[in-house]
Enzyme design. Structure first.
Site, PDB file in Angstrom:
ATOM      1  N   SER A  78      21.859  62.831  17.403  1.00 22.26           N
ATOM      2  CA  SER A  78      22.052  62.869  18.853  1.00 22.26           C
ATOM      3  C   SER A  78      20.747  63.267  19.544  1.00 22.26           C
ATOM      4  CB  SER A  78      23.170  63.863  19.215  1.00 22.26           C
ATOM      5  OG  SER A  78      22.959  65.103  18.574  1.00 22.26           O
TER       6      SER A  78
ATOM      7  N   ASP B 118      20.966  65.239   9.724  1.00 23.07           N
ATOM      8  CA  ASP B 118      21.654  63.943   9.862  1.00 23.07           C
ATOM      9  C   ASP B 118      20.787  62.819   9.301  1.00 23.07           C
ATOM     10  OD1 ASP B 118      24.064  63.060  10.837  1.00 23.07           O
ATOM     11  OD2 ASP B 118      23.515  63.243  12.953  1.00 23.07           O
TER      12      ASP B 118
ATOM     13  N   GLU C 203      35.322  62.806  14.509  1.00 26.87           N
ATOM     14  CA  GLU C 203      34.947  62.642  15.922  1.00 26.87           C
ATOM     15  C   GLU C 203      35.914  61.715  16.635  1.00 26.87           C
ATOM     16  OE1 GLU C 203      30.802  61.894  16.575  1.00 26.87           O
ATOM     17  OE2 GLU C 203      31.079  61.582  18.737  1.00 26.87           O
TER      18      GLU C 203
HETATM   19  O1  KIV Z   1      24.396  63.636  15.946  1.00 23.47           O
HETATM   20  C1  KIV Z   1      25.209  64.513  16.249  1.00 23.47           C
HETATM   21  O2  KIV Z   1      24.937  65.403  17.057  1.00 23.47           O
HETATM   22  C2  KIV Z   1      26.510  64.466  15.619  1.00 23.47           C
HETATM   23  C3  KIV Z   1      27.559  65.386  16.164  1.00 23.47           C
HETATM   24  C4  KIV Z   1      28.099  64.831  17.422  1.00 23.47           C
HETATM   25  C5  KIV Z   1      28.633  65.639  15.175  1.00 23.47           C
HETATM   26  O3  KIV Z   1      26.733  63.716  14.724  1.00 23.47           O
END
Ligand code: KIV
Length: 278
Positions: A54, A96, A194
């Site tokens: 994000s 991520d 989500e």
């Molecule tokens: O990228 C992110 O911030 C996420 C969250 C919304 C879980 O994957």
């Protein structure tokens, strides 16, 4: 008069996270992208910090997460890890895997995960079910803890046709449940859900005894909650999803807002199911 020193907090470990649901303790997870905010979130008692892709939207000004590069994720993971280390933080750090960094092959996923782990992550997150199950198994067998992510998977927003609720209706719910079980069996040890209907998220949470669920826009029945930091501070660009609460609105500053978020997750005051009427 001597004062009693505050006992040092213990680092959050995977076994501790896995035990929290059975102890009736909710897991507070929050995104962070730099050293200072990560240290503040940690000090407020956030157990899991996610360097989410994000960051593409909230830091880089992109309109989706798909263009985020592995190098950007590595850089921000390193910044957050450094902030936690300087502040003697205890939070568990998740990095991520961005779009395009794990789809080609299990070997590509292992390479990308290694980059984030060497930048300081303790776990990687990847999106989707189905084919990702074998990738999760491959990473876990090689010593890399994995957080799965089902429901709305923003990296595939174009294929999904928009940021919309997933798992609605019997067939979609059954498929999501099967994918969730397969990911747990493959060794995933956390699972973000989500924008999944609250009842389905609560059912999955009860079924996944070896993989705590972390909800975002999925009601209050999950083992923990996560929000994008900028959203909960009211510092977002553009439209904010209706399940987000602005914790800054009644706080004196960022520290208090983080503390209010942790308290609300722990007490069950956040979220309320009315904000997730899907
Ligand atoms: O990228 C992110 O911030 C996420 C969250 C919304 C879980 O994957």
């Amino acid at each position: 008069m001597s004062s009693t020193p505050t006992p040092a907090r213990k680092p959050v470990t995977l076994p501790r996270l896995l035990e929290m649901p059975a102890r009736g303790e909710k897991i507070a997870m929050l995104t962070a992208y730099d050293a200072s905010f990560a240290a503040l979130a940690d000090a407020a008692g956030v157990e899991v910090i996610l360097v989410g892709d994000s960051l593409g939207m909230v830091c880089q000004g992109l309109s989706t997460t798909t263009p985020v590069s592995l190098e950007a994720m590595r850089y921000h993971t390193e910044c957050v890890a450094r902030g936690l280390s300087r502040a003697q933080g205890t939070a568990w750090l998740v990095g991520d895997l961005p779009f395009g960094s794990y789809q080609a092959s299990r070997e590509q996923a292992l390479h990308s995960a290694t980059v984030l782990m060497q930048a300081g992550a303790q776990m990687v997150k990847l999106e989707g079910g189905g084919w990702t199950t074998e990738t999760v198994r491959f990473l876990v067998e090689r010593g890399i803890p994995v957080c799965a992510h089902l429901g709305l998977t923003p990296q595939t927003v174009h294929a999904l046709g928009g940021y919309r609720v997933q798992g609605r209706g019997e067939a979609a719910a059954a498929q999501l449940a099967a994918e969730a079980r397969a990911l747990q069996d493959a060794g995933a040890s956390l699972m973000v859900l989500e924008m999944v209907p609250a009842a389905l998220a609560a059912t999955l949470t009860a079924q996944l005894t070896r993989c705590p669920t972390i909800g975002i826009g999925s009601g209050r029945g999950t083992a923990g909650q996560v929000l994008v930091m900028h959203d909960m501070l009211g510092a977002h660009l553009g439209r904010v999803p209706k399940f987000v609460r602005n914790f800054m609105a009644d706080a004196g500053g960022v520290r208090e807002a983080f503390q209010a978020y942790v308290n609300a997750v722990k007490s069950g005051a956040f979220p309320v199911d009315e904000a997730h009427a899907w």
